[in-house]
Write an enzyme that holds these catalytic residues in place. Structure first.
Site, mmCIF file in Angstrom:
data_model
loop_
_atom_site.group_PDB
_atom_site.id
_atom_site.type_symbol
_atom_site.label_atom_id
_atom_site.label_comp_id
_atom_site.label_asym_id
_atom_site.label_seq_id
_atom_site.Cartn_x
_atom_site.Cartn_y
_atom_site.Cartn_z
ATOM 1 N N TYR A 53 5.665 3.353 -0.266
ATOM 2 C CA TYR A 53 5.608 1.924 -0.599
ATOM 3 C C TYR A 53 6.655 1.136 0.173
ATOM 4 O O TYR A 53 7.727 1.653 0.473
ATOM 5 C CB TYR A 53 5.847 1.712 -2.098
ATOM 6 C CG TYR A 53 4.794 2.285 -2.996
ATOM 7 C CD1 TYR A 53 3.558 2.705 -2.517
ATOM 8 C CD2 TYR A 53 5.034 2.415 -4.371
ATOM 9 C CE1 TYR A 53 2.609 3.235 -3.365
ATOM 10 C CE2 TYR A 53 4.083 2.939 -5.224
ATOM 11 C CZ TYR A 53 2.879 3.351 -4.722
ATOM 12 O OH TYR A 53 1.946 3.876 -5.572
ATOM 13 N N SER A 238 -4.129 1.016 -10.977
ATOM 14 C CA SER A 238 -5.081 -0.054 -10.644
ATOM 15 C C SER A 238 -6.042 -0.345 -11.798
ATOM 16 O O SER A 238 -7.251 -0.403 -11.607
ATOM 17 C CB SER A 238 -5.865 0.296 -9.374
ATOM 18 O OG SER A 238 -6.356 -0.871 -8.744
ATOM 19 N N GLY A 247 -10.493 -11.809 -11.886
ATOM 20 C CA GLY A 247 -11.463 -12.854 -11.584
ATOM 21 C C GLY A 247 -11.107 -13.683 -10.369
ATOM 22 O O GLY A 247 -11.833 -14.604 -10.005
#
Length: 350
Positions: A53, A238, A247
């Site tokens: 990461y 996730s 959305g």
């Protein structure tokens, strides 16, 4: 927030885990530290990171997230024992990480020492294998024909797994690592590591983290059953499908700075026609029950039987607060039935 045992380990972790992969790319160090402080205030004691990461991974940001966490630990030494810190060794195929080589004994030793230096700590509570050396049905490779297990040299794979497990065992003996776990693996991977550990008197894998959400349910029920019966903690990552279940990507939108606007190592594989149809259906269920889509999606994962701790991630404090608040949302049987209806309509949209 409730604390639960992490598989067969002696670790007690919050049922929500703070993911950190955006720190160093989408988030600054100051923002990462703010997220840690807020998470601790809300009762989260579990933080997950990885040597690879930040994400999307690059040579320039390799190790950046661990460094950010290390700087927080250095500034807050009295709080180190308040957190359960998890990290991971990158698997093969990333050219700037040990030349893209596979996970093996020497790689484990080097990776642990390098992570400890960046994290500025003497020990890592949970050290995980980020993905296996063999090709597995993850990152949209679960469709028939994408992976041919008959082409895997099983004996070679077992030998590498044992070599890796012995190195992890040495790290545990040295006190550099407390417990070990898996990531992006399969029921066979879990079972084989457990068998090798028992056969050779080596540390047992106590957890596995895999992608899991209302849009990606392939671990249910078989892998999760394996975890429950073998006392291996299941840690979904996730849980809102890389932000899709917020959305934000509805009607083709791609807001600036969001994940889907960035080059991805495995491509934007979640962006499919069925994905958007499923999201619209879940949005309708959320609207009908006065919930946000994030609340609906996270509360469903948080409360699912077999889930130990859910890994969340956020690029803003507003997102983080909503993610944590969803932990307190109770879904009624009626809402769960509505969600089940959408699952049956869109069982695997990407």
């Amino acid at each position: 927030m409730k604390k639960v045992q992490l598989g067969s380990s002696d670790l007690q972790v919050s049922e929500v885990c703070l993911g950190s992969m955006t720190w160093g790319e989408q988030n600054t160090q100051a923002e990462g530290h703010e997220q840690i402080d807020y998470a601790l205030e809300r009762g989260i004691n579990f933080i997950d990171t990885a040597e690879m990461y930040s994400v999307p991974p690059s040579k320039e940001t390799y190790g950046a997230t661990e460094t950010i966490i290390g700087n927080w630990i250095e500034a807050n030494p009295s709080k180190r024992d308040d957190i359960v810190l998890a990290s991971k060794i990158a698997g093969g195929g990333v050219p700037w990480v040990r030349g893209g080589g596979p996970i093996n004994g020497p790689a484990v030793k080097q990776a642990i020492d390098d992570s400890l230096a960046r994290l500025k700590t003497d020990y890592i509570d949970l050290y995980q294998l980020h993905w296996p050396n063999r090709l597995t049905p993850h990152f949209s490779k679960h469709w028939p024909g994408r992976v041919d297990p008959s082409k895997t040299n099983v004996e070679q794979e077992r030998a590498a797994m044992l070599d890796t497990l012995k190195a992890l065992g040495n790290a545990v003996k040295e006190g550099k690592v407390r417990h070990i776990g898996l990531s992006d693996d399969t029921p066979w991977g879990i079972s084989e590591y457990l068998r090798l550990a028992e056969q050779h008197d080596l540390p047992k894998m106590v957890s596995i983290q895999n992608e899991f959400s209302l849009l990606h349910l392939k671990d249910w029920p078989y892998l999760i059953e394996n975890c429950v019966f073998n006392d291996v903690a299941y840690l979904p990552w996730s849980p809102i499908a890389g932000g899709a279940l917020s959305g934000k990507y509805a009607n083709g939108a791609k807001p600036a700075g969001c994940r889907w606007t960035m080059v991805q190592r495995n491509g934007i594989f979640r962006d499919t026609t069925l994905t958007h149809e499923a999201i619209a259906a879940y949005q309708a269920v959320a609207d009908a029950n006065n919930l946000s889509l994030v609340q609906l999606s996270l509360a469903w994962v948080y409360q699912l039987c077999g889930v130990t701790s859910t890994i969340i991630g956020a690029t803003s404090m507003e997102q983080l607060k909503e993610d944590i608040d969803a932990y307190d949302v109770a879904l009624s049987n009626e809402v769960l039935e509505q969600i089940s209806g959408v699952i049956k309509q869109f069982p695997q949209p990407f």
